[in-house]
Design a protein around this motif. Structure first.
Motif, PDB file in Angstrom:
ATOM      1  N   LYS A   1      32.775  11.918  57.350  1.00 39.95           N
ATOM      2  CA  LYS A   1      31.467  11.630  57.197  1.00 39.95           C
ATOM      3  C   LYS A   1      30.669  12.848  56.924  1.00 39.95           C
ATOM      4  CE  LYS A   1      28.250   8.663  58.284  1.00 39.95           C
ATOM      5  NZ  LYS A   1      26.905   9.464  58.071  1.00 39.95           N
ATOM      6  N   LYS A   2      30.594  13.881  57.245  1.00 41.11           N
ATOM      7  CA  LYS A   2      29.894  15.237  56.629  1.00 41.11           C
ATOM      8  C   LYS A   2      29.995  15.320  55.199  1.00 41.11           C
ATOM      9  CE  LYS A   2      29.948  17.629  61.162  1.00 41.11           C
ATOM     10  NZ  LYS A   2      30.084  18.996  61.694  1.00 41.11           N
ATOM     11  N   VAL A   3      31.358  15.218  54.642  1.00 42.07           N
ATOM     12  CA  VAL A   3      31.717  15.436  53.383  1.00 42.07           C
ATOM     13  C   VAL A   3      30.964  14.177  52.328  1.00 42.07           C
ATOM     14  CG1 VAL A   3      33.249  15.355  51.442  1.00 42.07           C
ATOM     15  CG2 VAL A   3      33.716  16.771  53.672  1.00 42.07           C
ATOM     16  N   GLU A   4      31.140  13.174  53.085  1.00 42.59           N
ATOM     17  CA  GLU A   4      30.498  11.793  52.422  1.00 42.59           C
ATOM     18  C   GLU A   4      28.927  12.006  52.295  1.00 42.59           C
ATOM     19  OE1 GLU A   4      31.792   8.619  54.671  1.00 42.59           O
ATOM     20  OE2 GLU A   4      33.909   8.676  53.927  1.00 42.59           O
ATOM     21  N   ASP A   5      28.362  12.429  53.372  1.00 37.23           N
ATOM     22  CA  ASP A   5      27.014  12.926  53.379  1.00 37.23           C
ATOM     23  C   ASP A   5      26.484  13.934  52.623  1.00 37.23           C
ATOM     24  OD1 ASP A   5      26.608  10.908  55.361  1.00 37.23           O
ATOM     25  OD2 ASP A   5      26.545  12.428  57.088  1.00 37.23           O
ATOM     26  N   ALA A   6      27.541  15.035  52.270  1.00 37.82           N
ATOM     27  CA  ALA A   6      27.082  16.006  51.505  1.00 37.82           C
ATOM     28  C   ALA A   6      27.265  15.728  49.904  1.00 37.82           C
ATOM     29  CB  ALA A   6      27.958  17.183  51.720  1.00 37.82           C
ATOM     30  N   LEU A   7      28.292  14.771  49.640  1.00 38.37           N
ATOM     31  CA  LEU A   7      28.072  14.400  48.182  1.00 38.37           C
ATOM     32  C   LEU A   7      27.087  13.431  47.989  1.00 38.37           C
ATOM     33  CD1 LEU A   7      32.108  13.455  48.130  1.00 38.37           C
ATOM     34  CD2 LEU A   7      30.994  14.956  46.608  1.00 38.37           C
ATOM     35  N   SER A   8      26.654  12.569  48.894  1.00 40.39           N
ATOM     36  CA  SER A   8      25.280  11.872  48.546  1.00 40.39           C
ATOM     37  C   SER A   8      24.141  12.839  48.472  1.00 40.39           C
ATOM     38  CB  SER A   8      24.944  10.810  49.897  1.00 40.39           C
ATOM     39  OG  SER A   8      26.164   9.863  49.945  1.00 40.39           O
ATOM     40  N   ALA A   9      24.084  13.895  48.885  1.00 44.82           N
ATOM     41  CA  ALA A   9      22.776  14.702  49.152  1.00 44.82           C
ATOM     42  C   ALA A   9      22.807  15.429  47.795  1.00 44.82           C
ATOM     43  CB  ALA A   9      22.581  15.579  50.436  1.00 44.82           C
ATOM     44  N   LEU A  10      23.947  15.883  47.297  1.00 44.98           N
ATOM     45  CA  LEU A  10      24.151  16.637  46.222  1.00 44.98           C
ATOM     46  C   LEU A  10      23.867  15.747  45.065  1.00 44.98           C
ATOM     47  CD1 LEU A  10      27.445  18.688  46.785  1.00 44.98           C
ATOM     48  CD2 LEU A  10      25.361  19.565  46.520  1.00 44.98           C
ATOM     49  N   ASN A  11      24.249  14.445  45.029  1.00 47.09           N
ATOM     50  CA  ASN A  11      23.953  13.742  43.974  1.00 47.09           C
ATOM     51  C   ASN A  11      22.555  13.265  43.874  1.00 47.09           C
ATOM     52  OD1 ASN A  11      26.610  13.571  42.466  1.00 47.09           O
ATOM     53  ND2 ASN A  11      27.251  12.350  44.187  1.00 47.09           N
ATOM     54  N   ALA A  12      21.777  13.193  44.819  1.00 49.02           N
ATOM     55  CA  ALA A  12      20.474  12.719  45.064  1.00 49.02           C
ATOM     56  C   ALA A  12      19.416  13.932  44.785  1.00 49.02           C
ATOM     57  CB  ALA A  12      20.254  12.125  46.223  1.00 49.02           C
ATOM     58  N   THR A  13      19.889  15.038  44.593  1.00 48.51           N
ATOM     59  CA  THR A  13      18.895  16.283  44.702  1.00 48.51           C
ATOM     60  C   THR A  13      19.302  17.000  43.444  1.00 48.51           C
ATOM     61  OG1 THR A  13      20.033  17.341  46.408  1.00 48.51           O
ATOM     62  CG2 THR A  13      18.278  16.111  47.149  1.00 48.51           C
TER      63      THR A  13
ATOM     64  N   SER B   1      20.999  22.232  51.739  1.00 50.72           N
ATOM     65  CA  SER B   1      20.255  23.360  52.509  1.00 50.72           C
ATOM     66  C   SER B   1      20.086  22.969  53.989  1.00 50.72           C
ATOM     67  CB  SER B   1      18.485  23.102  51.967  1.00 50.72           C
ATOM     68  OG  SER B   1      18.078  21.582  52.098  1.00 50.72           O
ATOM     69  N   ASP B   2      20.388  22.001  54.614  1.00 50.46           N
ATOM     70  CA  ASP B   2      20.336  21.532  56.098  1.00 50.46           C
ATOM     71  C   ASP B   2      21.979  21.448  56.336  1.00 50.46           C
ATOM     72  OD1 ASP B   2      17.699  21.771  56.213  1.00 50.46           O
ATOM     73  OD2 ASP B   2      17.474  19.621  55.839  1.00 50.46           O
ATOM     74  N   MET B   3      23.002  21.841  55.510  1.00 54.39           N
ATOM     75  CA  MET B   3      24.334  21.895  55.941  1.00 54.39           C
ATOM     76  C   MET B   3      25.014  23.190  55.811  1.00 54.39           C
ATOM     77  SD  MET B   3      25.309  18.287  53.842  1.00 54.39           S
ATOM     78  CE  MET B   3      24.270  16.769  54.040  1.00 54.39           C
ATOM     79  N   PRO B   4      24.708  24.024  56.810  1.00 52.88           N
ATOM     80  CA  PRO B   4      25.427  25.514  56.622  1.00 52.88           C
ATOM     81  C   PRO B   4      27.018  25.491  56.509  1.00 52.88           C
ATOM     82  CG  PRO B   4      23.989  25.321  58.803  1.00 52.88           C
ATOM     83  CD  PRO B   4      23.960  23.978  57.780  1.00 52.88           C
ATOM     84  N   GLU B   5      27.500  24.343  57.020  1.00 57.90           N
ATOM     85  CA  GLU B   5      29.007  24.487  57.057  1.00 57.90           C
ATOM     86  C   GLU B   5      29.633  24.311  55.769  1.00 57.90           C
ATOM     87  OE1 GLU B   5      30.004  21.722  60.892  1.00 57.90           O
ATOM     88  OE2 GLU B   5      28.362  21.166  59.744  1.00 57.90           O
ATOM     89  N   PHE B   6      28.708  23.968  54.596  1.00 57.47           N
ATOM     90  CA  PHE B   6      29.160  23.966  53.521  1.00 57.47           C
ATOM     91  C   PHE B   6      28.859  25.185  52.731  1.00 57.47           C
ATOM     92  CE2 PHE B   6      29.042  19.511  54.832  1.00 57.47           C
ATOM     93  CZ  PHE B   6      30.133  18.816  54.164  1.00 57.47           C
ATOM     94  N   VAL B   7      29.997  25.668  52.133  1.00 54.71           N
ATOM     95  CA  VAL B   7      29.901  27.005  51.173  1.00 54.71           C
ATOM     96  C   VAL B   7      29.846  26.740  49.819  1.00 54.71           C
ATOM     97  CG1 VAL B   7      30.696  29.409  51.162  1.00 54.71           C
ATOM     98  CG2 VAL B   7      30.659  28.078  53.032  1.00 54.71           C
ATOM     99  N   ALA B   8      28.887  27.062  49.062  1.00 58.65           N
ATOM    100  CA  ALA B   8      28.796  26.805  47.799  1.00 58.65           C
ATOM    101  C   ALA B   8      28.855  28.177  46.898  1.00 58.65           C
ATOM    102  CB  ALA B   8      27.446  26.206  47.338  1.00 58.65           C
ATOM    103  N   ASP B   9      29.505  28.005  46.042  1.00 58.06           N
ATOM    104  CA  ASP B   9      29.863  29.089  44.806  1.00 58.06           C
ATOM    105  C   ASP B   9      29.479  28.676  43.615  1.00 58.06           C
ATOM    106  OD1 ASP B   9      30.308  31.568  43.662  1.00 58.06           O
ATOM    107  OD2 ASP B   9      32.514  30.943  43.619  1.00 58.06           O
ATOM    108  N   ARG B  10      28.365  29.014  42.894  1.00 58.81           N
ATOM    109  CA  ARG B  10      27.915  28.658  41.501  1.00 58.81           C
ATOM    110  C   ARG B  10      28.657  29.607  40.629  1.00 58.81           C
ATOM    111  NH1 ARG B  10      22.228  26.215  39.372  1.00 58.81           N
ATOM    112  NH2 ARG B  10      22.825  26.001  36.971  1.00 58.81           N
ATOM    113  N   HIS B  11      29.340  29.278  39.473  1.00 66.49           N
ATOM    114  CA  HIS B  11      29.831  30.281  38.738  1.00 66.49           C
ATOM    115  C   HIS B  11      29.892  29.556  37.349  1.00 66.49           C
ATOM    116  CE1 HIS B  11      33.104  28.287  40.868  1.00 66.49           C
ATOM    117  NE2 HIS B  11      33.851  28.478  40.005  1.00 66.49           N
ATOM    118  N   LYS B  12      30.604  30.145  36.182  1.00 67.86           N
ATOM    119  CA  LYS B  12      31.037  29.448  34.890  1.00 67.86           C
ATOM    120  C   LYS B  12      32.623  29.773  34.776  1.00 67.86           C
ATOM    121  CE  LYS B  12      26.429  30.306  32.619  1.00 67.86           C
ATOM    122  NZ  LYS B  12      25.825  30.403  31.441  1.00 67.86           N
TER     123      LYS B  12
END
Length: 690
Positions: A267-279, A286-297
C-alpha cells in the motif's frame, strides 16, 4: 577502664567479625570483577604453562578490527576474537618450539632485513603503508621527528609501528629458519621416491560384482549397544575432544515482515507512485522517508543492460513514475525527468601549474605550438599532470570538469583560471559523439517488519521456552508449535551457534548451563533473529562418548553393515568360480573399473576403499578375489590387466612430489596442529566476553 576491659574480653570475637568482613569484601570484589579468587586473572587462554594475556589480546583484536574496517569487511566480533586468539596460541606454540631448537635472529640479520642489504621486502611494505621512499626513511622519521617537523604524537605512533614491524620481520626470519631446518631434513630418499612412484605407476583393470548392503532390510540386523561400544572402543582415539564440549538444539526465528506488513508495504508503494505521478520532481516523497531516491543520468547502453528498466522507460512519458521490480521485500521504482542527446564521455589532458599567470599562459602557448605534453610535464612549474584522463560527464563528481570543458574545441590547450598565481591547463583530447541519455530517479523501498510483528515473534518464542523448560520437550514439541530445531556442537572456542552471526551470547550461556537446561531468548532487531538454545549433553571426559547422536548413528550403521557383510559372505563364499558366477548369485551385473593404489576414489565403488585397493595391489592377474567386505557392499573382483605404462621413474620428480605430499611442505601446512600435539589448551574467552 571497665569499657576497655570489655573490649579486650571481646577482642577475639571482633577479629573474627573483621576478618570475615575483609574476606567477604575480597571475595566479593573478585566475583564482581568477573573472576574468582582462584580464577583466570588476566589469562584469556593457556597452552600448558604458556599464557595469553587479556591486554595483549585486546590490543591485537583492536588492530585486527581496524584492518577489517579498512578493507570494508564486516566480521562477527566473536569470530574475529577467536581468530585472533587462535593466532596467538599458534604463536605461543611456535615461540616455544623455536626456543627449544635454539633458533635466534641476530641483530645484524634483523638490521640487514629492515634497513640494510636485504630490505627490499620491508621497503615495499612501508612504501605501500606509509607512502615514504624506503624503510630507512621511515625509521629516521620515527626516531628523529624534529628533522621532519613531526608532532610528538605522530612520532610515537610511527615508533610503535616500527617496533611492531621489527617484531613481525623477526618472526618471519625465524619461520624461514625453522622451515629451512626441516626442508633439509624431511627429504625423500631413493626408497621414499620409488615407493611414491610405485603407488601411482600401476593401474589395475578389474571386473567386479557387488551386492550393496542397502539391498538388505535393516530391521533384519539388530544392533545392540555392546556392538556399538565394541566399535567405539576399537577406534576410541578418533573421538578425542580438544576441550569440553556441549551438544545443543536451537531454534532461530528470523525477524521478517508478516503478511500484514507485506500488504501495508504494498500500500505504501502504491501511495508513493501516486504521489510521484501527481507532483513534480521528487516532491511526492517529502513525507515518505522510507523511500530512498537517487537522481542520476543513464546512457542508452546503461539502460539496455537492464531489461526491466528498459521496458519501464520505454513505456514512460516524461514526468511519470512506475514500478520496475519487486524482489522479496524490496521494491524498485523509476521516474523519468527527461530524455535527450548528450556527450557522456570524454578524455582530457590536465596540468596543475605553480607559477604566475604569465608563466601559465606561456606553457599553454608552448603546448599549442607543438611542444610535447611530456616535455612540459617535466617542467619544475608543473606540480601534477595526467594525459588522456577519462571523464564520465554524466557522473556528478565530474560536474566541475564538465562545466570547464563545455563548448571547448577538441585538441586545443587552454586555462580557465585568471588568478595571479597558479593555474590549471586543460585540453579535450577526445569527445565521444552525443548519445541518448535518460534523466531519471531510481527509488527503492524495503518492507520492514513492524513493531507489532517483532513483538509477536519475540513473545511467541518466549512463551514456547516458558512452556518447554527441558531439552527433551524443547525438541519434541517444536514442530507442533511451528518451529524447527537444529543441532549444534559448542565449546569455549566456538564463536557462534550454528554459524549465526551475533550469537556469542548464547554460546557463553551454553558453556555455563546444565544438561537439559533451556536458555532465555537471545537476539534483537540488529541481529535479525530471536534465538533459544537447549543443552542436550555435556562431554567433559576427553572423548566424545558413544552416546553422541551422530557418532552413535555412524557406529550403528557400521555395526549393521558388518553383520550384513558377514551374512552375504557366508551366503556366497565358495559357491561360484568366477565373477560372472558370483554376479548371478547376487542378481547383479558384472561391471568394470580401474584401481590405482594412490587414488582417493574408485569409480563405481566409492571413496576411501583402502581394503579393496590393498587387495587389488597384491592380486595376481587373473586371480579371483573375494567375496570381501567393502565400505557399502560385498564385492568379488578379478584383475584382468595391469597397465604400468606412463611416465618413467624419475627420482627428482618423485622426490619433489614426496616433499609436497608427505615431506616438509606438508608438515608446514599442518604446523599448528603438529606443534599443538596433545598439549592442553584452556580457553577462558567466555569468562571475559559474555
Amino acid at each position: 577502664m571497665a569499657t576497655l576491659e570489655k573490649i579486650r574480653s571481646k577482642s577475639a570475637l571482633l577479629l573474627i567479625f573483621v576478618g570475615a568482613g575483609l574476606l567477604a569484601f575480597i571475595i566479593g570484589d573478585f566475583f564482581t570483577s568477573g573472576r574468582s579468587l582462584f580464577g583466570t586473572g588476566t589469562t584469556i587462554a593457556k597452552v600448558d604453562d604458556s599464557k595469553v594475556d587479556i591486554q595483549e589480546f585486546q590490543r591485537r583484536v583492536q588492530d585486527a578490527s581496524q584492518q577489517a574496517q579498512a578493507q570494508n569487511q564486516r566480521m562477527d566480533q566473536a569470530v574475529l576474537q577467536q581468530q585472533v586468539l587462535n593466532a596467538m596460541i599458534a604463536e605461543k606454540l611456535f615461540d616455544q618450539e623455536v626456543k627449544d631448537l635454539g633458533l635466534t635472529v641476530t641483530d645484524q640479520e634483523l638490521t640487514d632485513m629492515m634497513v640494510g642489504k636485504n630490505s627490499q621486502y620491508v621497503d615495499r611494505m612501508v612504501q605501500q603503508q606509509l607512502g615514504v621512499p624506503d624503510a630507512k626513511t621511515a625509521h629516521d622519521m620515527a626516531f628523529n621527528p624534529t628533522k621532519y617537523g613531526m608532532q610528538q604524537a605522530q612520532a610515537q605512533q610511527l615508533q610503535a609501528y616500527w617496533i611492531d614491524l621489527e617484531k613481525s620481520v623477526e618472526r618471519m626470519l625465524l619461520q624461514q629458519k625453522f622451515q629451512n631446518l626441516f626442508t633439509g631434513t624431511l627429504v625423500a630418499n631413493e626408497l621414499d621416491a620409488k615407493a611414491l612412484y610405485d603407488d601411482n605407476a600401476a593401474t589395475s583393470h578389474i571386473i567386479y560384482a557387488k551386492k550393496d548392503f542397502s539391498t538388505l532390510n535393516d530391521d533384519d540386523f539388530e544392533v545392540s549397544e555392546s556392538d556399538i561400544n565394541a566399535l567405539y572402543n576399537k577406534d576410541k582415539n578418533r573421538y578425542v575432544l580438544a576441550e569440553p564440549t556441549r551438544t545443543v538444539n536451537y531454534i532461530a526465528v528470523n525477524i521478517v515482515p508478516s503478511e500484514a506488513d507485506m500488504l501495508a508495504g504494498q500500500k505504501k508503494v502504491e501511495d508513493a507512485l501516486s504521489a510521484l505521478n501527481a507532483t513534480p520532481e521528487l516532491q511526492g516523497l517529502s513525507d515518505m522517508p522510507e523511500f530512498v531516491a537517487d537522481r542520476h543520468k543513464l546512457t542508452q547502453a546503461d539502460v539496455n543492460r537492464q531489461a526491466r528498466l528498459k521496458a519501464a522507460l520505454d513505456s514512460l512519458s516524461v514526468g511519470r513514475a512506475t514500478l520496475v521490480s519487486k524482489t522479496g521485500n524490496d521494491y524498485n521504482i523509476v521516474k523519468l525527468f527527461g530524455k535527450g542527446q548528450e556527450v557522456a564521455n570524454a578524455k582530457i589532458d590536465f596540468l596543475a601549474v605553480q607559477g604566475t599567470k604569465a608563466q601559465v599562459d606561456s606553457l599553454v602557448a608552448k603546448l599549442n605550438s607543438g611542444v610535447s605534453f611530456d616535455s612540459i610535464s617535466a617542467s619544475p612549474l608543473v606540480a601534477q599532470s595526467q594525459k588522456d584522463m577519462a571523464v564520465a560527464l554524466l557522473d556528478p563528481n565530474y560536474a566541475p570538469v564538465k562545466e570547464i570543458i563545455a563548448g571547448r574545441a577538441t585538441g586545443v590547450y587552454f586555462t580557465p583560471d585568471t588568478l595571479a598565481e597558479g593555474g590549471r591547463i586543460f585540453r579535450v583530447s577526445e569527445r565521444e559523439a552525443p548519445e541518448t541519455v535518460y534523466d531519471v530517479a531510481t527509488v527503492t523501498f524495503t518492507t520492514e517488519p513492524s513493531n507489532a510483528t517483532i513483538n509477536e515473534l519475540d513473545a511467541a518464542l518466549r512463551k514456547y521456552v516458558d512452556e518447554n523448560k527441558d531439552s527433551k520437550s524443547f525438541a519434541e514439541n517444536a514442530q507442533e508449535a511451528g518451529y524447527t530445531t537444529f543441532p549444534a556442537t559448542v565449546s569455549a572456542s566456538t564463536p557462534m551457534i550454528g554459524n549465526l552471526n551475533d550469537s556469542h551470547g548464547a554460546v557463553a550461556w551454553v558453556m555455563d548451563a546444565k544438561k537439559g537446561q533451556v536458555s532465555p531468548v537471545f537476539g534483537d532487531v540488529q541481529s535479525g533473529r530471536f534465538l533459544a538454545v537447549a543443552v542436550n549433553d555435556i562431554y567433559d571426559g576427553g572423548f566424545v562418548p558413544a552416546r553422541d547422536a551422530q557418532i552413535h548413528a555412524l557406529l550403528a550403521a557400521q555395526a549393521r553393515n558388518d553383520k550384513k557383510a558377514a551374512k552375504l559372505i557366508a551366503d556366497y563364499e565358495g559357491k561360484a568360480k568366477d565373477v560372472a558366477g558370483y554376479a548371478k548369485l547376487m542378481s547383479v551385473s558384472v561391471d568394470t573399473t580401474t584401481v590405482n593404489f594412490g587414488q582417493y576414489m574408485i569409480p563405481g565403488l566409492g571413496i576411501s576403499e583402502s581394503a579393496v585397493q590393498g587387495k587389488v595391489a597384491n592380486a595376481a592377474k587373473g586371480a579371483l578375489v573375494g567375496p570381501m567386505q567393502a565400505n557399502n557392499a560385498v564385492i568379488v573382483l578379478q584383475v584382468t590387466d595391469v597397465d604400468s605404462e606412463g611416465r618413467p621413474y624419475d627420482f627428482e620428480e618423485n622426490a619433489l612430489r614426496f616433499n609436497q605430499q608427505r615431506g616438509a611442505s606438508r608438515m608446514m601446512n599442518s604446523l599448528d596442529r603438529i606443534l599443538l600435539g596433545n598439549k592442553k589448551v584452556t580457553n577462558n574467552i567466555n569468562t571475559f566476553y559474555k
